[in-house]
Motif scaffolding. Structure first.
Motif, short mmCIF file in Angstrom:
data_model
loop_
_atom_site.label_atom_id
_atom_site.label_comp_id
_atom_site.label_asym_id
_atom_site.label_seq_id
_atom_site.Cartn_x
_atom_site.Cartn_y
_atom_site.Cartn_z
N ASN A 194 0.82 -1.21 0.00
CA ASN A 194 0.00 0.00 0.00
C ASN A 194 0.86 1.26 0.00
OD1 ASN A 194 0.61 -0.80 2.82
ND2 ASN A 194 -0.51 1.06 3.35
N GLU A 195 2.00 1.22 0.71
CA GLU A 195 2.90 2.39 0.71
C GLU A 195 3.55 2.58 -0.66
OE1 GLU A 195 5.68 2.59 3.89
OE2 GLU A 195 4.24 1.95 5.41
N GLU A 198 1.14 4.21 -2.97
CA GLU A 198 1.06 5.66 -2.75
C GLU A 198 2.23 6.37 -3.43
OE1 GLU A 198 1.05 5.87 1.47
OE2 GLU A 198 -1.02 5.18 1.69
#
Length: 217
Positions: A194-195, A198
């Motif tokens: 998820n990071e 981003e």
């Protein structure tokens, strides 16, 4: 006489199957980006070369049908971000590494791709990364060998100055704060997916600005 076999037969011509497999793989790459490594191949290789794709397609079909229901029941029906819908420069640079779970390296590859495509657009190889974007988004008039990228016409307004200052600063943040640590620091743990997503999104924003900008020479 009855013959029993563990082999799975294919229906249709081999050429048609190969053509269909290409389309299926594009769908799988979007719905299940890591299907090539997550769906087992050991038994599939021995039974039928298309078994892995068949199982992946079954998983993708379930995911597409049930994803909305699962998110609703879990109370997480917020918008979903997909790497495959990001700017093509970003996803094409990151894709192969992303699919094998190398998220940090995938972000670095995407950053390099955005840098290279920007160099291609402005026709420069003498400067790169943060310095490149500071130059191309400069509010100064173009000079010989130093073209500019314009996100909006120069009407002398504060908005014009703000937009281009923001683009240059944003690009510096992407390369100084994301690209450099990812590629220059040894021993960093793998980024959570998820990071990494981003971080890819940040470079996608930058890529869209560059792609849409007008070149002034």
């Amino acid at each position: 006489m009855t013959i029993f076999s563990t082999s799975l037969s294919n229906r249709g011509k081999q050429s048609d199957i190969i053509a269909s497999a290409y389309v299926v793989e594009q769908v799988l790459d979007r719905v299940l980006p890591r299907w090539r490594t997550e769906v087992p191949t050991d038994r599939a290789e021995n039974v039928n070369r298309w078994c892995q794709r068949r199982e992946a397609a079954q998983r993708a079909d379930t995911a597409l049908q049930r994803d909305a229901e699962v998110r609703e029941r879990l109370g997480d029906d917020s918008p979903q971000l997909s790497a495959a819908t990001m700017h093509p420069w970003v996803w094409s640079g990151a894709r192969s590494l992303w699919q094998s779970g190398h998220f940090r390296d995938a972000v670095t590859a995407a950053a390099r791709k955005v840098n290279a495509e920007t160099q291609n657009k402005v026709g420069r190889r003498d400067v790169s990364e943060a310095a490149l974007f500071q130059n191309v988004f400069s509010k100064d008039d173009p000079k010989p060998g130093q073209p500019r990228l314009r996100l909006r016409p120069d009407d002398g307004s504060d908005t014009f100055r703000s937009v281009h200052r923001g683009a240059a600063t944003f690009a510096e943040g992407c390369f100084a704060g994301i690209r450099n640590p990812n590629s220059h620091e040894d021993g960093l743990p793998e980024l959570p997916e998820n990071e990494a997503l981003e971080q890819l999104a940040a470079f996608s924003v930058l890529a869209r600005w560059v792609d849409a900008a007008t070149l002034e020479t």
